[in-house]
Scaffold this motif. Structure first.
Motif, short mmCIF file in Angstrom:
data_model
loop_
_atom_site.label_atom_id
_atom_site.label_comp_id
_atom_site.label_asym_id
_atom_site.label_seq_id
_atom_site.Cartn_x
_atom_site.Cartn_y
_atom_site.Cartn_z
N PHE A 1 -3.19 15.99 -1.43
CA PHE A 1 -3.60 14.82 -0.64
C PHE A 1 -2.40 14.02 -0.18
O PHE A 1 -2.29 13.62 0.98
CB PHE A 1 -4.56 13.94 -1.48
CG PHE A 1 -4.86 12.63 -0.86
CD1 PHE A 1 -5.81 12.54 0.16
CD2 PHE A 1 -4.21 11.47 -1.28
CE1 PHE A 1 -6.09 11.32 0.73
CE2 PHE A 1 -4.48 10.26 -0.69
CZ PHE A 1 -5.42 10.17 0.31
N PHE A 2 -1.48 13.87 -1.11
CA PHE A 2 -0.31 13.06 -0.75
C PHE A 2 0.60 13.77 0.23
O PHE A 2 1.19 13.16 1.11
CB PHE A 2 0.44 12.65 -2.02
CG PHE A 2 -0.32 11.66 -2.83
CD1 PHE A 2 -0.36 10.33 -2.43
CD2 PHE A 2 -1.04 12.02 -3.96
CE1 PHE A 2 -1.09 9.39 -3.15
CE2 PHE A 2 -1.76 11.09 -4.66
CZ PHE A 2 -1.80 9.78 -4.27
N PHE B 1 0.83 -1.21 0.00
CA PHE B 1 0.00 0.00 0.00
C PHE B 1 0.86 1.25 0.00
O PHE B 1 0.62 2.20 -0.77
CB PHE B 1 -0.93 -0.02 1.22
CG PHE B 1 -1.71 1.25 1.39
CD1 PHE B 1 -2.80 1.55 0.56
CD2 PHE B 1 -1.36 2.17 2.36
CE1 PHE B 1 -3.50 2.71 0.71
CE2 PHE B 1 -2.07 3.35 2.51
CZ PHE B 1 -3.14 3.62 1.67
N ILE C 1 -7.61 2.93 4.85
CA ILE C 1 -6.79 1.76 4.50
C ILE C 1 -5.57 1.55 5.42
O ILE C 1 -5.42 0.46 5.99
CB ILE C 1 -6.39 1.82 3.00
CG1 ILE C 1 -7.64 1.58 2.14
CG2 ILE C 1 -5.31 0.79 2.66
CD1 ILE C 1 -7.46 1.86 0.67
N PRO C 2 -4.71 2.55 5.67
CA PRO C 2 -3.55 2.28 6.53
C PRO C 2 -3.95 1.84 7.95
O PRO C 2 -3.37 0.90 8.49
CB PRO C 2 -2.83 3.62 6.59
CG PRO C 2 -3.43 4.47 5.57
CD PRO C 2 -4.73 3.91 5.16
N PHE D 1 -1.01 13.13 3.37
CA PHE D 1 -0.91 11.71 3.70
C PHE D 1 0.45 11.40 4.32
O PHE D 1 0.54 10.80 5.40
CB PHE D 1 -1.13 10.88 2.42
CG PHE D 1 -0.99 9.41 2.60
CD1 PHE D 1 -2.07 8.66 3.07
CD2 PHE D 1 0.21 8.75 2.31
CE1 PHE D 1 -1.94 7.29 3.24
CE2 PHE D 1 0.33 7.38 2.50
CZ PHE D 1 -0.74 6.65 2.95
N PHE E 1 1.83 7.12 -6.56
CA PHE E 1 0.82 8.14 -6.89
C PHE E 1 1.21 9.53 -6.45
O PHE E 1 0.83 10.52 -7.09
CB PHE E 1 -0.55 7.73 -6.32
CG PHE E 1 -1.27 6.77 -7.20
CD1 PHE E 1 -1.73 7.17 -8.45
CD2 PHE E 1 -1.48 5.45 -6.81
CE1 PHE E 1 -2.38 6.28 -9.28
CE2 PHE E 1 -2.14 4.56 -7.64
CZ PHE E 1 -2.60 4.97 -8.89
N MET F 1 -9.12 6.18 1.39
CA MET F 1 -7.67 6.06 1.41
C MET F 1 -7.12 6.23 2.83
O MET F 1 -6.09 5.65 3.18
CB MET F 1 -7.05 7.13 0.50
CG MET F 1 -7.33 6.98 -0.98
SD MET F 1 -7.03 5.33 -1.62
CE MET F 1 -5.26 5.29 -1.55
N LEU G 1 -5.99 10.55 -6.73
CA LEU G 1 -4.65 9.97 -6.79
C LEU G 1 -3.76 10.65 -7.82
O LEU G 1 -2.56 10.75 -7.64
CB LEU G 1 -4.75 8.47 -7.12
CG LEU G 1 -5.46 7.62 -6.06
CD1 LEU G 1 -5.56 6.18 -6.50
CD2 LEU G 1 -4.72 7.71 -4.73
#
Lengths: 757, 282
Positions: B77-78, A7, B258-259, B81, A14, B255, B71
């Motif tokens: 977002f990243f 993951f 998930i982690p 994250f 991404f 998203m 994505l």
């Protein structure tokens, strides 16, 4: 654990991908600091070198060109041979022209002689008319004098008869008083009659003038013709006539009627003859004399006509003339002029002919006191001039009607309208006036005078009644005295009185006839005085002759130069419009640029450019593939195009020996403005949908991605701009604030950007 | 009878599970919905229109658009994250370094004031963030750590909750094992390292998982102490989502889930063990 690792790897990929994609969408821009600079407005225009002046070389038409020695674009010096013409054809033309000239010369001579003849004819006509006038008035005068003679004889006979009867002395005083009263009444009557006549005159003039004014302009101008043709004296006369009428009305006492019968031809019939002489002179230049005379005769009176002409204004001299003395009077009065007044036996009335512009006017009123049925008035204006007689005679001889005023008025109107056209009412011009309207106008004019006329008529009537009363009283006294005397004597005396009355009648008839003769022949004189229509054919012929002479001279000059045509000045051949072997036309043969007048540069600029360039600005001209460059040339003029208001023409005079005519040159000019502290490249300036100018400035901001840059819109005011820079109003944008000048993508307010470099 | 009762109980439990799972189903189906569909359902809540919000279990026109958008087109977002991940792991590491020895000491050593310290830990553990926010802010400001990740990490590293949990686990290790080690000649550190940690691993992992979940979901601390947006964790991304980005919001939620889910699943065994151990002890 594996899944977790996968993951996170997945997420890492991404992360990288999305960042890459994000950077793709960011516009990369260039920024610049606003500068402190001067805005230069560059005006650049391409134009041509043209000549200041063109010169057309022309030659005689219809000549054959034998050779052309120049070609288009060639430079020629003054005196260089341009082209040649065929001399044989030229010779022919000269010969033809000479012959034509000769013909024309003959024409001129013909026209001249024609004019002389018609002038002579005219003079002859005038002389004949004058002669006729003189003859007819003389013969009338003879008859009048004869009638007068008879009258005076009859009166003398009566006097002698009375003397014989011996009772003259006793009754003298009474009779004299009565006669005196009669004379006064008669004078009053004559004065009233004159007043009436003059008033009628005035009315007729007024009516006539009003009618003419009412008619159209054509009629008006026509009526003016006789005026303009007539001599100046004519007008003086007219004025004099009007003044006279006015004066007579105002001051009837001016008319002095001599009551003295002591100056009669016979000199012994005192009391029987009443004479009235009125003499009024109106003068502007001392030459116009007007004499009014009136004579009244009671029973056997002999009217004496005396003319007195005075050179000074206002002086009047009543003269009761003796026959012999009259002529002297006249010759004196008409001072040195060729006065031709002839008064036969002192009782003849005649004409006065005056020389050198002198005009005289005589108006006479003759009325019969006895009957009162034949009032007569006539004006006569004989006026003969040495060259071109112009004169007018107005006569008024009414018929023997019982109403003197009415008939007099009619007679006046007829004459006055012909001889004295009036156009004082020229301001109102009605076109196409109907008969009814004319009648209406006439009626209204007459109405306005009606009261005055009626008063004058009443006055005449009253005066006549008084006069008749006085006559009746005298008659009654004489009757009474006759009855006192014996019957035989009475019968004889009555017979004598009847004789006197008859003679009186005859005399009056003769007087009227004399007047008529004077009027009729006077008119003939006037008619003869009208000049012939002008004839300018002789002068026209002369003009044609002169023109032909001129063209002949030109041809001869060309011939003298053997048909060769040379350049008048240094120049450049622009266009040749003749061909070897062809005939010349009357237009330009060779078109030259006059090199002595210099060259100029002319170019078209736009309205936008016109704002920055003006007369006197120093421009740079370059041309000849960059080989030629002229600096600091002053702009001579900047003018708007006649057809298109958006195009302007710039003219720059250029020095000699630099550019050639026909060359293309570029003009450069930079108009410098003041220094502006905030100047940005034009690419940094944008316009929003409200046409408000704005610039975009980079602005850093704190985002999730870190410190990012975006564009911010700043509205600005443009003070001045040229094709590459715009000066902004100070204050809104600091000089430290960078502005975005270019970008690789469309950037708007809020767009994320990245500053290059 | 028993069978029938059992069936009823199962049905009841299923219903309860369905209710509990509903938000997750909600989020998952939302990820595959198109923007217009989401707007239609959620407008009464987020768009301010009349009526009640509705929901469909299955999208009308399933699409991966929101997911791709998140994505591929959302580097933000990243950023968040990875910020979240950084914070979480730093906190966990800190807690492990400082919390494990602390818990060992409190559980295995006797010293004066030990009871008082334990009492203080419990009191502090019970205190909510709102109470501690003000003093923490003042202290962080004083030492110049505001608007840095340290401002979030440091207070969490010294959190009392993992110490308390691990204290229980270490306390449960039988004294006899430790004595045997001592007899074998093991020192205090060796006993801690060779016996304490392996035997207390379940507790450490449990506290780690709980600590991760807590720090992953942490929202007040970053909101209070972090001003720079680029330092924000993912938990602050979702509050920024409006109706227009609803699809992306759902994708982000998934998203984010998930982690946590993966960590939980990988540590599930230890966690259950640890919780059971804690329960058995008392």
């Amino acid at each position: 654990m594996k899944a977790t690792a996968v993951f996170f790897v997945f997420m890492l990929c991404f992360t990288i991908l999305s960042r890459a994609a994000d950077q793709m969408g960011i516009a990369v821009v260039k920024v610049e600091r606003p500068q402190n600079m001067v805005i230069g407005h560059s005006v650049r225009a391409t134009g041509r070198i043209v000549q200041n002046q063109e010169l057309a070389v022309t030659t005689e038409p219809d000549q054959r060109v034998t050779a052309i020695h120049v070609s288009e674009g060639q430079r020629v010096s003054k005196g260089d041979l341009l082209f040649e013409l065929d001399t044989t054809l030229l010779d022919e033309k000269i010969l033809y022209q000479k012959q034509e000239l000769e013909k024309q010369e003959l024409n001129v001579a013909d026209a001249k002689s024609q004019k002389d003849i018609s002038k002579r004819q005219k003079e002859n006509e005038q002389a004949q008319a004058a002669e006729q006038y003189s003859l007819s008035t003389q013969s009338a005068g003879v008859q009048l004098s004869r009638a007068e003679k008879q009258l005076s004889d009859a009166q003398k006979e009566l006097k002698e008869f009375r003397k014989k009867s011996g009772n003259l002395q006793t009754d003298d005083s009474v009779e004299a008083a009565l006669e005196q009263a009669l004379v006064e009444k008669s004078n009053a009557y004559i004065a009233a009659q004159q007043e009436l006549t003059s008033l009628e005159w005035k009315i007729e003039n007024a009516v006539n003038a009003a009618l003419q004014a009412a008619q159209n302009g054509a009629t008006l101008s026509k009526t003016q013709i006789p005026r303009t043709q007539a001599s100046e004296e004519f007008f003086v006369l007219e004025e004099t006539e009007e003044d006279l009428c006015a004066e007579e009305k105002e001051k009837p006492e001016n008319a002095s009627f001599g009551s003295g019968s002591d100056a009669d031809t016979s000199g012994d019939m005192s009391g029987e003859i009443v004479m009235g002489i009125k003499n009024v002179l109106f003068d502007k230049n001392g030459n116009v004399g007007k004499v009014t005379f009136g004579s009244t005769g009671a029973q056997n009176s002999v009217p004496e006509i005396s003319i007195d002409s005075v050179e000074e204004v206002g002086s009047s001299a009543p003269s009761s003339g003796e026959g012999s003395g009259n002529s002297e009077h006249i010759s004196d009065g008409i001072s040195g002029d060729t006065a031709g007044d002839l008064f036969h036996d002192g009782s003849d009335m005649n004409t006065g002919t005056t020389g050198d512009g002198m005009s005289g006017q005589i108006s006479g009123d003759v009325s019969d006191i006895n009957t009162g049925t034949v009032p007569g008035g006539f004006d006569q204006v004989p006026d003969t001039e040495s060259d071109g007689t112009s004169g007018s005679i107005s006569g008024n001889v009414p018929g023997t009607s019982g109403l003197p005023s009415g008939s007099g008025g009619n007679g006046n109107s007829g004459d006055s309208s012909v001889i004295f056209p009036e156009d004082s009412f020229g301001d109102s011009s009605g076109q196409g006036v109907t008969q009814e309207e004319l009648a209406q106008i006439e009626a209204s004019v007459r109405n306005s005078y009606r009261e005055a006329l009626a008063a004058a008529q009443r006055k005449v009537e009253d005066a006549r009644a008084e006069k008749e009363a006085a006559e009746a009283a005298l008659m009654a006294y004489q009757q009474e005295r006759m009855t006192a005397a014996n019957a035989d004597e009475a019968a004889a005396e009555r017979q004598l009185i009847a004789n006197v009355q008859a003679a009186q009648q005859a005399y009056e008839d003769a007087a009227i006839a004399a007047n008529q003769a004077a009027v009729t022949s006077g008119r003939a004189v006037a008619a003869a005085g009208i000049p012939n229509a002008s004839n300018s054919s002789d002068r026209l012929n002369e003009i044609t002759y002169e023109q032909m002479e001129l063209s002949l001279k030109k041809l001869e000059k060309l011939k003298k130069e053997n048909g060769k045509v040379y350049a008048d000045t240094d120049g450049l051949i622009m266009k040749i419009q003749i061909q070897t072997g062809e005939k010349t036309s009357d237009t330009t043969a060779v078109l030259m640029a006059d090199l002595t007048k210099g060259y100029r540069f002319t170019a078209e600029i736009t309205k936008e450019q016109e704002k920055y360039i003006g007369t006197g600005d120093l421009v740079t001209l370059s041309g000849g593939n960059g080989k030629l460059k002229l600096e600091e040339l002053a702009v001579e003029s900047v003018t708007v195009d006649e057809a298109d208001a958006d195009i302007y023409h710039v003219i720059v005079q250029i020095p000699e020996n630099t550019f050639e005519i026909g060359m293309t040159a570029a003009m450069d000019f930079v108009k410098k403005s003041q220094a502006y502290p905030v100047t940005v490249p034009l690419s940094a300036l944008h316009l929003d949908d409200k046409n408000q100018a704005y610039v975009l400035v980079p602005e850093e901001y704190d985002s999730i991605m870190g410190i990012e840059t975006k564009a911010r819109k700043v509205s600005v005011t443009v003070q001045e701009k040229n094709e590459s820079y715009a000066a902004l109003a100070d204050g809104i944008l600091g000089s430290d604030q960078k502005v975005i000048t270019s970008s690789d993508k469309a950037v708007d307010d809020g767009s994320r950007i990245r500053i290059e470099g | 009878m028993k069978k029938i009762t059992k069936i009823f109980i199962y049905i009841w439990l299923f219903l309860l599970a369905a209710v509990i799972c509903f938000p997750v189903v909600f989020a998952v189906s939302g990820v595959f919905m198109q923007q217009w569909e989401l707007e239609e359902y959620l407008a009464p809540v987020l768009g301010g229109t009349e009526g009640m919000a509705r929901w469909a279990a299955l999208p009308h026109a399933p699409t991966l658009q929101s997911l791709v958008e998140l994505l591929m087109d959302s580097p933000q977002f990243f950023v968040m994250f990875w910020n979240s991940l950084k914070l979480s792991f730093c906190i966990l590491a800190g807690q492990t370094i400082f919390g494990v020895p602390t818990a060992w000491a409190l559980a295995r050593f006797s010293f004066p004031g030990k009871r008082a310290i334990l009492m203080l830990y419990i009191v502090l553990m019970l205190m909510p963030f709102q109470v501690l926010m003000m003093p923490e802010y003042l202290v962080l400001n004083q030492i110049g750590l505001l608007d840095t990740h340290a401002a979030v990490i440091l207070p969490a590293v010294f959190s009392t909750f993992p110490v308390f949990i691990m204290y229980r686990f270490f306390g449960g290790i039988p004294e006899a094992i430790l004595e045997a080690a001592r007899i074998d000649g093991a020192g205090n550190f060796q006993i801690f390292w060779r016996i304490g940690i392996p035997l207390g691993a379940a507790g450490i992992v449990s506290s780690g998982i709980l600590g991760f979940l807590e720090s992953w979901n942490m929202i007040e601390q970053p909101m209070t102490f972090l001003k720079t947006r680029s330092l924000w964790p993912l938990s602050l991304f979702l509050p920024e989502i409006g109706l227009k980005e609803a699809g992306m919001g759902f994708a982000a939620a998934i998203m984010m889930l998930i982690p946590a889910l993966l960590i939980f699943l990988s540590g599930q065994e230890y966690l259950e063990q640890g919780i059971a151990a804690a329960a058995l002890k008392e």
